[in-house]
Each structure stands twice: as C-alpha cells, then as structure tokens.
Design a protein around this motif. Structure first.
Motif, PDB file in Angstrom:
ATOM      1  N   GLU A  16      -3.095 -11.177   4.031  1.00  0.00           N
ATOM      2  CA  GLU A  16      -2.111 -10.152   3.703  1.00  0.00           C
ATOM      3  C   GLU A  16      -2.771  -8.963   3.003  1.00  0.00           C
ATOM      4  OE1 GLU A  16       1.641 -10.374   0.940  1.00  0.00           O
ATOM      5  OE2 GLU A  16       1.869 -11.729   2.650  1.00  0.00           O
ATOM      6  N   GLN A  17      -3.663  -9.225   2.053  1.00  0.00           N
ATOM      7  CA  GLN A  17      -4.358  -8.151   1.352  1.00  0.00           C
ATOM      8  C   GLN A  17      -5.249  -7.360   2.315  1.00  0.00           C
ATOM      9  OE1 GLN A  17      -3.798  -7.055  -1.757  1.00  0.00           O
ATOM     10  NE2 GLN A  17      -2.219  -8.606  -1.850  1.00  0.00           N
ATOM     11  N   ASP A  18      -5.948  -8.054   3.215  1.00  0.00           N
ATOM     12  CA  ASP A  18      -6.781  -7.371   4.209  1.00  0.00           C
ATOM     13  C   ASP A  18      -5.930  -6.489   5.112  1.00  0.00           C
ATOM     14  OD1 ASP A  18      -9.065  -8.545   3.223  1.00  0.00           O
ATOM     15  OD2 ASP A  18      -9.213 -10.054   4.809  1.00  0.00           O
ATOM     16  N   TYR A  19      -4.771  -6.990   5.484  1.00  0.00           N
ATOM     17  CA  TYR A  19      -3.864  -6.233   6.345  1.00  0.00           C
ATOM     18  C   TYR A  19      -3.384  -4.970   5.636  1.00  0.00           C
ATOM     19  CZ  TYR A  19       0.020  -5.199   9.468  1.00  0.00           C
ATOM     20  OH  TYR A  19       0.883  -4.588  10.337  1.00  0.00           O
ATOM     21  N   VAL A  20      -3.018  -5.083   4.375  1.00  0.00           N
ATOM     22  CA  VAL A  20      -2.577  -3.926   3.602  1.00  0.00           C
ATOM     23  C   VAL A  20      -3.727  -2.923   3.479  1.00  0.00           C
ATOM     24  CG1 VAL A  20      -1.777  -3.129   1.331  1.00  0.00           C
ATOM     25  CG2 VAL A  20      -0.783  -5.181   2.351  1.00  0.00           C
ATOM     26  N   MET A  21      -4.941  -3.406   3.247  1.00  0.00           N
ATOM     27  CA  MET A  21      -6.110  -2.519   3.182  1.00  0.00           C
ATOM     28  C   MET A  21      -6.266  -1.728   4.479  1.00  0.00           C
ATOM     29  SD  MET A  21      -9.202  -4.634   1.371  1.00  0.00           S
ATOM     30  CE  MET A  21     -10.385  -3.319   1.557  1.00  0.00           C
ATOM     31  N   ARG A  22      -6.143  -2.407   5.605  1.00  0.00           N
ATOM     32  CA  ARG A  22      -6.295  -1.722   6.899  1.00  0.00           C
ATOM     33  C   ARG A  22      -5.173  -0.712   7.130  1.00  0.00           C
ATOM     34  NH1 ARG A  22      -7.542  -6.937   8.425  1.00  0.00           N
ATOM     35  NH2 ARG A  22      -5.588  -7.191   9.541  1.00  0.00           N
ATOM     36  N   LEU A  23      -3.955  -1.063   6.756  1.00  0.00           N
ATOM     37  CA  LEU A  23      -2.840  -0.123   6.904  1.00  0.00           C
ATOM     38  C   LEU A  23      -3.068   1.141   6.078  1.00  0.00           C
ATOM     39  CD1 LEU A  23       0.326  -2.409   6.799  1.00  0.00           C
ATOM     40  CD2 LEU A  23      -0.562  -1.126   8.743  1.00  0.00           C
ATOM     41  N   ILE A  24      -3.505   0.972   4.845  1.00  0.00           N
ATOM     42  CA  ILE A  24      -3.759   2.111   3.971  1.00  0.00           C
ATOM     43  C   ILE A  24      -4.870   2.970   4.569  1.00  0.00           C
ATOM     44  CG2 ILE A  24      -4.669   2.804   1.719  1.00  0.00           C
ATOM     45  CD1 ILE A  24      -3.169   0.300   0.576  1.00  0.00           C
ATOM     46  N   LYS A  25      -5.933   2.336   5.032  1.00  0.00           N
ATOM     47  CA  LYS A  25      -7.053   3.074   5.614  1.00  0.00           C
ATOM     48  C   LYS A  25      -6.601   3.882   6.830  1.00  0.00           C
ATOM     49  CE  LYS A  25     -11.703   2.542   7.386  1.00  0.00           C
ATOM     50  NZ  LYS A  25     -12.879   1.718   7.431  1.00  0.00           N
ATOM     51  N   GLU A  26      -5.836   3.266   7.705  1.00  0.00           N
ATOM     52  CA  GLU A  26      -5.362   3.970   8.897  1.00  0.00           C
ATOM     53  C   GLU A  26      -4.392   5.089   8.549  1.00  0.00           C
ATOM     54  OE1 GLU A  26      -6.381   3.995  12.137  1.00  0.00           O
ATOM     55  OE2 GLU A  26      -7.964   2.847  11.168  1.00  0.00           O
ATOM     56  N   MET A  27      -3.528   4.865   7.583  1.00  0.00           N
ATOM     57  CA  MET A  27      -2.586   5.902   7.174  1.00  0.00           C
ATOM     58  C   MET A  27      -3.343   7.123   6.656  1.00  0.00           C
ATOM     59  SD  MET A  27       0.674   5.826   4.590  1.00  0.00           S
ATOM     60  CE  MET A  27      -0.280   5.362   3.180  1.00  0.00           C
ATOM     61  N   VAL A  28      -4.342   6.906   5.825  1.00  0.00           N
ATOM     62  CA  VAL A  28      -5.143   8.008   5.288  1.00  0.00           C
ATOM     63  C   VAL A  28      -5.826   8.753   6.437  1.00  0.00           C
ATOM     64  CG1 VAL A  28      -7.202   8.566   3.932  1.00  0.00           C
ATOM     65  CG2 VAL A  28      -5.476   7.012   3.000  1.00  0.00           C
ATOM     66  N   VAL A  90      -6.955  15.662  -1.855  1.00  0.00           N
ATOM     67  CA  VAL A  90      -7.616  14.997  -2.982  1.00  0.00           C
ATOM     68  C   VAL A  90      -7.015  13.612  -3.182  1.00  0.00           C
ATOM     69  CG1 VAL A  90      -8.015  15.063  -5.475  1.00  0.00           C
ATOM     70  CG2 VAL A  90      -8.285  17.143  -4.120  1.00  0.00           C
ATOM     71  N   ALA A  91      -5.695  13.532  -3.155  1.00  0.00           N
ATOM     72  CA  ALA A  91      -5.015  12.252  -3.362  1.00  0.00           C
ATOM     73  C   ALA A  91      -5.375  11.244  -2.266  1.00  0.00           C
ATOM     74  CB  ALA A  91      -3.503  12.462  -3.414  1.00  0.00           C
ATOM     75  N   LEU A  92      -5.417  11.691  -1.024  1.00  0.00           N
ATOM     76  CA  LEU A  92      -5.769  10.793   0.074  1.00  0.00           C
ATOM     77  C   LEU A  92      -7.184  10.241  -0.096  1.00  0.00           C
ATOM     78  CD1 LEU A  92      -4.305  12.796   3.086  1.00  0.00           C
ATOM     79  CD2 LEU A  92      -3.438  10.631   2.177  1.00  0.00           C
ATOM     80  N   LEU A  93      -8.103  11.102  -0.467  1.00  0.00           N
ATOM     81  CA  LEU A  93      -9.479  10.657  -0.662  1.00  0.00           C
ATOM     82  C   LEU A  93      -9.600   9.742  -1.873  1.00  0.00           C
ATOM     83  CD1 LEU A  93     -11.340  13.967   0.200  1.00  0.00           C
ATOM     84  CD2 LEU A  93     -11.058  11.944   1.644  1.00  0.00           C
ATOM     85  N   PHE A  94      -8.815  10.023  -2.911  1.00  0.00           N
ATOM     86  CA  PHE A  94      -8.793   9.167  -4.099  1.00  0.00           C
ATOM     87  C   PHE A  94      -8.318   7.761  -3.730  1.00  0.00           C
ATOM     88  CE2 PHE A  94      -6.278   7.288  -7.543  1.00  0.00           C
ATOM     89  CZ  PHE A  94      -7.226   7.218  -8.562  1.00  0.00           C
ATOM     90  N   TYR A  95      -7.180   7.676  -3.049  1.00  0.00           N
ATOM     91  CA  TYR A  95      -6.627   6.369  -2.714  1.00  0.00           C
ATOM     92  C   TYR A  95      -7.473   5.650  -1.660  1.00  0.00           C
ATOM     93  CZ  TYR A  95      -2.635   6.981  -5.732  1.00  0.00           C
ATOM     94  OH  TYR A  95      -1.835   7.131  -6.838  1.00  0.00           O
ATOM     95  N   SER A  96      -8.126   6.403  -0.788  1.00  0.00           N
ATOM     96  CA  SER A  96      -9.039   5.788   0.171  1.00  0.00           C
ATOM     97  C   SER A  96     -10.213   5.140  -0.562  1.00  0.00           C
ATOM     98  CB  SER A  96      -9.562   6.848   1.147  1.00  0.00           C
ATOM     99  OG  SER A  96     -10.518   6.295   2.009  1.00  0.00           O
ATOM    100  N   TYR A  97     -10.759   5.841  -1.541  1.00  0.00           N
ATOM    101  CA  TYR A  97     -11.869   5.310  -2.339  1.00  0.00           C
ATOM    102  C   TYR A  97     -11.425   4.065  -3.097  1.00  0.00           C
ATOM    103  CZ  TYR A  97     -15.715   5.314  -5.721  1.00  0.00           C
ATOM    104  OH  TYR A  97     -16.802   4.963  -6.491  1.00  0.00           O
ATOM    105  N   LEU A  98     -10.253   4.154  -3.692  1.00  0.00           N
ATOM    106  CA  LEU A  98      -9.716   3.027  -4.450  1.00  0.00           C
ATOM    107  C   LEU A  98      -9.450   1.836  -3.525  1.00  0.00           C
ATOM    108  CD1 LEU A  98      -8.966   2.460  -7.368  1.00  0.00           C
ATOM    109  CD2 LEU A  98      -6.708   3.392  -6.913  1.00  0.00           C
TER     110      LEU A  98
END
Length: 140
Positions: A16-28, A90-98
């Motif tokens: 589930e955590q990996d899936y959320v990570m991938r969703l966030i990455k793709e959204m960014v 800036v926010a997208l890059l911040f959250y992508s890094y995080l």
C-alpha cells in the motif's frame, strides 16, 4: 500493548505504501508536464529556472534532510499563495523529494506518506487544481 501483525499484513502495508509512493510520483510528473511543460522521470531542484525559487527549494530540502520536515512543510505552505502558480512548481518538487525518502526516515522525523499526499492535495486545492489530485488519489 503492542499489536503483533503477521507477514501477510506487513506485506499488504508495504504494498500500500509503495502504491501511494507511485501515485504521488506520477501525479507530480503529470502536473509538471501539463502546467510547466517539464517532462522528467526525476524531478529535481535543477528544473527551476528562477534563482530565488531554486534557493527557496534548496533551503526547504536542507530542512527535510536535517529532520525538520514539519517546519519545512509549514514554510512551504506560507510561500504558496492561492494564485501563485510558480510556487506550485516549488511545492511539487518539494513533495517529490519528500516522497523519495524512506518510510523509516519519515517515521523517524514524525512524518508519513499520508501527510505527503495530503500536503499535495492541499496545495493543489489552494490553486483550484483539486480535480487533478482527486483523479490520482481518490481512493487513498
């Protein structure tokens, strides 16, 4: 009393955590492409052309690396206005890094993958782009 969880439950949590990570990455990636015409697999501070924005993001990322994630997130929130699309980059890059940080790092610094997701949703909502976040994160 600590709850003992089995291997299957642990695997489900990790999945589930990996899936959320991938969703966030793709959204960014999609938002960077649609709004800023930036097509990249690895969003980094080098994508920013504005020197002030680049310096701001670098300071925020340094805060993350030193474990001051919540303080960095609060500063980012103050920087992102309701109409400032440049602050969105800036926010997208911040959250992508995080999002690239490990779950252990996040947990050690009192942060979670869900907080990354909700932070992104919040920024997008402030700029009237909540439908994009819903498209990717509706089920989570």
């Amino acid at each position: 009393m600590a709850k003992i969880i089995g291997k299957a439950e642990r695997r489900m949590i990790v999945f589930e955590q990996d899936y959320v990570m991938r969703l966030i990455k793709e959204m960014v990636r999609v938002i960077l492409k649609l709004l800023f015409n930036i097509d990249t697999e690895s969003p980094t501070v080098d994508l920013l052309e504005n020197k002030e924005e680049k310096e701001t993001l670098e300071k925020l990322l340094d805060m993350v690396d030193t474990g001051k994630i919540n303080e960095a997130k609060n500063r980012l929130y103050d920087l992102t206005g309701d109409t400032d699309v440049n602050s969105l980059e800036v926010a997208l890059l911040f959250y992508s890094y995080l999002n690239d940080k490990t779950d252990d790092f996040l947990e050690t610094n009192d942060f979670s993958r869900d907080e990354i997701k909700s932070g992104l949703e919040n920024v997008l909502d402030r700029l009237g782009l909540s439908s994009i976040a819903k498209m990717f994160l509706e089920d989570f």
